[in-house]
Motif scaffolding. Structure first.
Motif, mmCIF file in Angstrom:
data_model
loop_
_atom_site.group_PDB
_atom_site.id
_atom_site.type_symbol
_atom_site.label_atom_id
_atom_site.label_comp_id
_atom_site.label_asym_id
_atom_site.label_seq_id
_atom_site.Cartn_x
_atom_site.Cartn_y
_atom_site.Cartn_z
ATOM 1 N N GLU A 1 45.964 68.758 34.547
ATOM 2 C CA GLU A 1 46.152 69.594 35.747
ATOM 3 C C GLU A 1 47.606 69.631 36.213
ATOM 4 O O GLU A 1 47.954 70.415 37.094
ATOM 5 N N SER A 2 48.444 68.786 35.633
ATOM 6 C CA SER A 2 49.842 68.667 36.074
ATOM 7 C C SER A 2 50.792 69.321 35.078
ATOM 8 O O SER A 2 50.552 69.305 33.873
ATOM 9 N N THR A 3 51.884 69.866 35.614
ATOM 10 C CA THR A 3 52.930 70.447 34.778
ATOM 11 C C THR A 3 54.284 70.001 35.325
ATOM 12 O O THR A 3 54.751 70.510 36.339
ATOM 13 N N LEU A 4 54.895 69.036 34.653
ATOM 14 C CA LEU A 4 56.218 68.564 35.070
ATOM 15 C C LEU A 4 57.314 69.516 34.615
ATOM 16 O O LEU A 4 58.394 69.552 35.202
ATOM 17 N N GLY A 5 57.030 70.282 33.579
ATOM 18 C CA GLY A 5 58.011 71.231 33.082
ATOM 19 C C GLY A 5 57.422 72.097 31.990
ATOM 20 O O GLY A 5 56.302 71.874 31.533
ATOM 21 N N ILE A 6 58.190 73.091 31.585
ATOM 22 C CA ILE A 6 57.773 74.026 30.550
ATOM 23 C C ILE A 6 58.943 74.235 29.595
ATOM 24 O O ILE A 6 60.065 74.499 30.036
ATOM 25 N N ILE A 7 58.684 74.104 28.317
ATOM 26 C CA ILE A 7 59.685 74.422 27.312
ATOM 27 C C ILE A 7 59.749 75.935 27.153
ATOM 28 O O ILE A 7 58.724 76.615 27.088
ATOM 29 N N THR A 8 60.967 76.463 27.088
ATOM 30 C CA THR A 8 61.175 77.900 26.912
ATOM 31 C C THR A 8 62.132 78.134 25.747
ATOM 32 O O THR A 8 62.681 77.187 25.186
ATOM 33 N N SER A 9 62.344 79.402 25.438
ATOM 34 C CA SER A 9 63.265 79.729 24.345
ATOM 35 C C SER A 9 64.721 79.633 24.772
ATOM 36 O O SER A 9 65.614 79.757 23.951
ATOM 37 N N GLY A 10 64.976 79.422 26.060
ATOM 38 C CA GLY A 10 66.351 79.297 26.537
ATOM 39 C C GLY A 10 66.418 79.304 28.047
ATOM 40 O O GLY A 10 65.390 79.397 28.747
ATOM 41 N N GLY A 11 67.633 79.224 28.579
ATOM 42 C CA GLY A 11 67.820 79.156 30.018
ATOM 43 C C GLY A 11 67.399 80.423 30.740
ATOM 44 O O GLY A 11 66.929 80.371 31.880
ATOM 45 N N THR A 12 67.559 81.586 30.094
ATOM 46 C CA THR A 12 67.163 82.837 30.742
ATOM 47 C C THR A 12 65.688 82.820 31.089
ATOM 48 O O THR A 12 65.296 83.097 32.232
ATOM 49 N N LEU A 13 64.845 82.499 30.114
ATOM 50 C CA LEU A 13 63.409 82.499 30.377
ATOM 51 C C LEU A 13 63.026 81.364 31.330
ATOM 52 O O LEU A 13 62.072 81.487 32.112
ATOM 53 N N ALA A 14 63.774 80.272 31.311
ATOM 54 C CA ALA A 14 63.518 79.189 32.265
ATOM 55 C C ALA A 14 63.785 79.673 33.688
ATOM 56 O O ALA A 14 63.000 79.403 34.607
ATOM 57 N N ASN A 15 64.877 80.395 33.893
ATOM 58 C CA ASN A 15 65.179 80.930 35.223
ATOM 59 C C ASN A 15 64.147 81.969 35.659
ATOM 60 O O ASN A 15 63.733 81.995 36.821
ATOM 61 N N VAL A 16 63.745 82.828 34.742
ATOM 62 C CA VAL A 16 62.724 83.827 35.069
ATOM 63 C C VAL A 16 61.420 83.135 35.456
ATOM 64 O O VAL A 16 60.754 83.519 36.432
ATOM 65 N N THR A 17 61.044 82.104 34.710
ATOM 66 C CA THR A 17 59.810 81.369 35.006
ATOM 67 C C THR A 17 59.874 80.726 36.386
ATOM 68 O O THR A 17 58.900 80.762 37.151
ATOM 69 N N ALA A 18 61.014 80.148 36.712
ATOM 70 C CA ALA A 18 61.171 79.507 38.024
ATOM 71 C C ALA A 18 61.000 80.524 39.151
ATOM 72 O O ALA A 18 60.311 80.259 40.148
ATOM 73 N N LEU A 19 61.623 81.695 39.015
ATOM 74 C CA LEU A 19 61.506 82.699 40.065
ATOM 75 C C LEU A 19 60.110 83.293 40.124
ATOM 76 O O LEU A 19 59.628 83.659 41.202
ATOM 77 N N LEU A 20 59.439 83.387 38.989
ATOM 78 C CA LEU A 20 58.045 83.843 38.999
ATOM 79 C C LEU A 20 57.177 82.871 39.786
ATOM 80 O O LEU A 20 56.338 83.288 40.600
ATOM 81 N N CYS A 21 57.368 81.579 39.562
ATOM 82 C CA CYS A 21 56.625 80.577 40.333
ATOM 83 C C CYS A 21 56.942 80.680 41.819
ATOM 84 O O CYS A 21 56.041 80.603 42.669
ATOM 85 N N ALA A 22 58.224 80.863 42.139
ATOM 86 C CA ALA A 22 58.635 80.971 43.540
ATOM 87 C C ALA A 22 58.002 82.187 44.202
ATOM 88 O O ALA A 22 57.486 82.111 45.324
ATOM 89 N N ARG A 23 58.028 83.319 43.515
ATOM 90 C CA ARG A 23 57.447 84.549 44.072
ATOM 91 C C ARG A 23 55.956 84.392 44.308
ATOM 92 O O ARG A 23 55.425 84.738 45.370
ATOM 93 N N ASN A 24 55.247 83.875 43.301
ATOM 94 C CA ASN A 24 53.792 83.756 43.410
ATOM 95 C C ASN A 24 53.375 82.748 44.470
ATOM 96 O O ASN A 24 52.342 82.903 45.119
ATOM 97 N N PHE A 25 54.199 81.704 44.639
ATOM 98 C CA PHE A 25 53.857 80.686 45.633
ATOM 99 C C PHE A 25 54.025 81.213 47.049
ATOM 100 O O PHE A 25 53.153 81.023 47.907
#
Length: 544
Positions: free
Chosen positions: A177-201
């Motif tokens: 049930e926990s997610t400490l982090g997510i591996i991505t293909s690079g920093g761009t997708l990591a930043n996009v993922t972070a903002l997606l989480c922020a928006r949805n939250f």
């Protein structure tokens, strides 16, 4: 580099006598997949050939060839798929003649212009293992042990940055049930993922409203009483945030870029005003973005103050530490990351100062349950309450790059990474001192870590530059000179530094200054290499 002539007709592979006949196609293709004794022997011979090409490539002193780009493009103009399979040796000859020599030796100690470096030897060996395993991290059924290995590697990095108690990691490291982090293909997708989480939250389900994911951004803003949404950071935010704004429906106009000071750190009063302006316009601040290691100069934003402002505004605080995050390993330089532990999410690029190959980044979360706001399921691949890592990842199928991260953390360790970081920063200071000792150069921004911006000053302007009395017209002339210098250096292929334009220097905020940009991260780069690069620039300048 001399190469054996490949069987090429109009720069295409010629299968020649090695090409399979139509009747023998099945046997020929089967050999590519077979694991027989003969196949293993053939593979070892082919591996030896590849190793020789790699060795020759890495030993060449120059950064790249001086081939004209249009001539190089002509070699890749054919668009028909070959009818017959060609022999591997012929294809390897083709690569050795047309691709490898004209690639960029990012491993060269004189390639000091981008965030790409030499790799530790074990990455190449384990890369072969990773490809042979061919695990798909989207689902436990296609990755199994490597799923848990990935979670462990992410927990190790998380602990270095957030430093929560032992019990926190014992509880969450392998908890589905926990997610400490997510591996991505690079920093761009990591930043996009972070903002997606922020928006949805911040625009999630509430009082019968199904949330922004379900109903869309316009409906979400209307439900919560906002007229728009915004992301706020410095003017030096990475362009990936613009990509995120476009993809998430926030809009490029709503990426609010706050001015920076002469050290290229965000101006806090301007940030506070930007947040207040959003509030006055009834715009929801989705996230405040801090930077640890700006792309242009390696500057670090004042994270503690930014975190406090984000909390006060009820905004997500994201830290883009793609470049500078690994300073966490250094006892001498970790203090520069003060406040990073206050981030709600943060990005690190493995293929930058973690010394991993291209194609691995990560986003880490303070709250191990935050990523649930982007969770998806599908009956055929990522099921609810499973260990499937794909449930909370923008990417579906992806390789087991986490194996290389896990390996580097163990084979380099904290002390190994500390040595690499400390040495890189020391050599950057050496270069800065060398530039100051030469009247031909001007250091433009004092390096916060291991990125250095400077420029060449033609002789007629040196006295005024030393006194800080250059006019806007002077700077335009010097800008043109440095732009031409860098282009000539790049085309020559012997050495390399990159180029950027700084809008905030000692000459003010309204005077763009073209800067030569050095990135000192390669462990193979020594002081003689730095001197060689600078001397090469002086030689070029003397001919201009």
């Amino acid at each position: 580099m001399s190469q054996k002539k490949s069987k090429v007709r109009d720069h295409q592979i010629d299968p020649g006598r090695h090409g399979a006949s139509h009747n023998g196609i099945g046997e020929s293709i089967a050999k590519l997949f077979a694991r027989s004794e003969a196949a293993v022997f053939r593979e070892r011979a082919d591996e030896a050939s590849v190793s020789r090409i790699i060795e020759r490539y890495c030993r060449e002193p120059d950064v790249t060839t001086d081939i004209d780009l249009s001539a190089l493009a002509e070699r890749f103009n054919q668009s028909e798929v070959p009818t017959e399979p060609c022999d591997f040796a012929d294809y390897l000859d083709y690569l050795a003649e047309h691709v490898v020599p004209h690639s960029v030796r990012t491993c060269s100690p004189r390639f000091i212009g981008h965030m790409t470096s030499a790799l530790p030897y074990f990455v190449k060996l384990l890369g072969k293992l990773m490809v042979a395993l061919n695990q798909n991290q989207v689902k436990l059924e296609t990755s199994k042990a490597l799923s848990f290995c990935e979670r462990q590697a992410l927990a190790i990095v998380h602990r270095l940055l957030f430093d929560f108690p032992e019990g926190f990691y014992a509880q969450h490291i392998q908890r589905r049930e926990s997610t400490l982090g997510i591996i991505t293909s690079g920093g761009t997708l990591a930043n996009v993922t972070a903002l997606l989480c922020a928006r949805n939250f911040c625009l999630g389900p509430s009082n019968g409203f199904a949330g922004v994911e379900e109903e869309g951004l316009a409906e979400a803003l209307d439900h919560y009483g906002y007229k728009g949404a915004a992301v706020i950071g410095s003017s030096l935010m990475h362009y990936s945030f613009e990509k995120a704004a476009g993809a998430l429906g926030i809009g490029l106009r709503n990426i609010i870029k706050v001015p920076v000071d002469r050290d290229h750190r965000i101006e806090l009063p301007a940030l506070e005003q930007a947040i207040a302006d959003c509030r006055a316009r009834r715009e929801r601040v989705i996230a405040v973005v801090g930077i640890v290691g700006t792309t242009e100069t390696g500057a670090v934003d004042p994270l503690p103050e930014m975190a406090a402002m984000a909390r006060k505004a009820g905004a997500h605080f994201h830290v883009d530490a793609a470049w500078g995050g690994p300073l966490m390993f250094s006892t001498s330089h970790r203090h520069k990351l003060a406040g990073i532990e206050e981030a709600d999410s943060l990005t690190i690029d493995g293929h930058k100062q973690m010394y991993l190959p291209m194609g691995i980044g990560m986003v880490l979360f303070r709250n191990p349950h935050l990523a649930k706001v982007i969770e998806k399921q599908a009956q055929y691949v990522v099921r609810a309450r499973s260990y499937d890592l794909g449930r909370r990842s923008l990417e579906g199928s992806r390789p087991g790059m986490a194996l290389l991260l896990h390996a580097a953390l163990n084979l380099l360790g904290r002390k190994g990474y500390e040595f690499l970081i400390d040495e890189a920063i020391r050599k950057t200071q050496y270069m800065a001192d060398s530039l100051r000792a030469r009247p031909e150069f001007e250091v433009l921004v004092e390096p916060a870590m291991n990125i250095l911006t400077y420029r060449y000053i033609p002789e007629p302007w040196r006295e005024r530059a030393a006194a800080g009395e250059l006019t806007e017209s002077d700077n335009r002339i010097i800008n043109g000179f440095n732009e031409r210098l860098q282009k000539i250096q790049r085309r020559a292929g012997r050495t390399f530094v990159s180029r950027t334009t700084l809008n905030t220097t000692r000459y003010g905020k309204a005077v763009p200054v073209v800067a030569l940009r050095a990135v000192i991260a390669n462990p193979l780069t020594g002081e003689p290499d730095i001197d060689y690069v600078l001397n090469h620039q002086l030689q070029i300048a003397a001919t201009m």
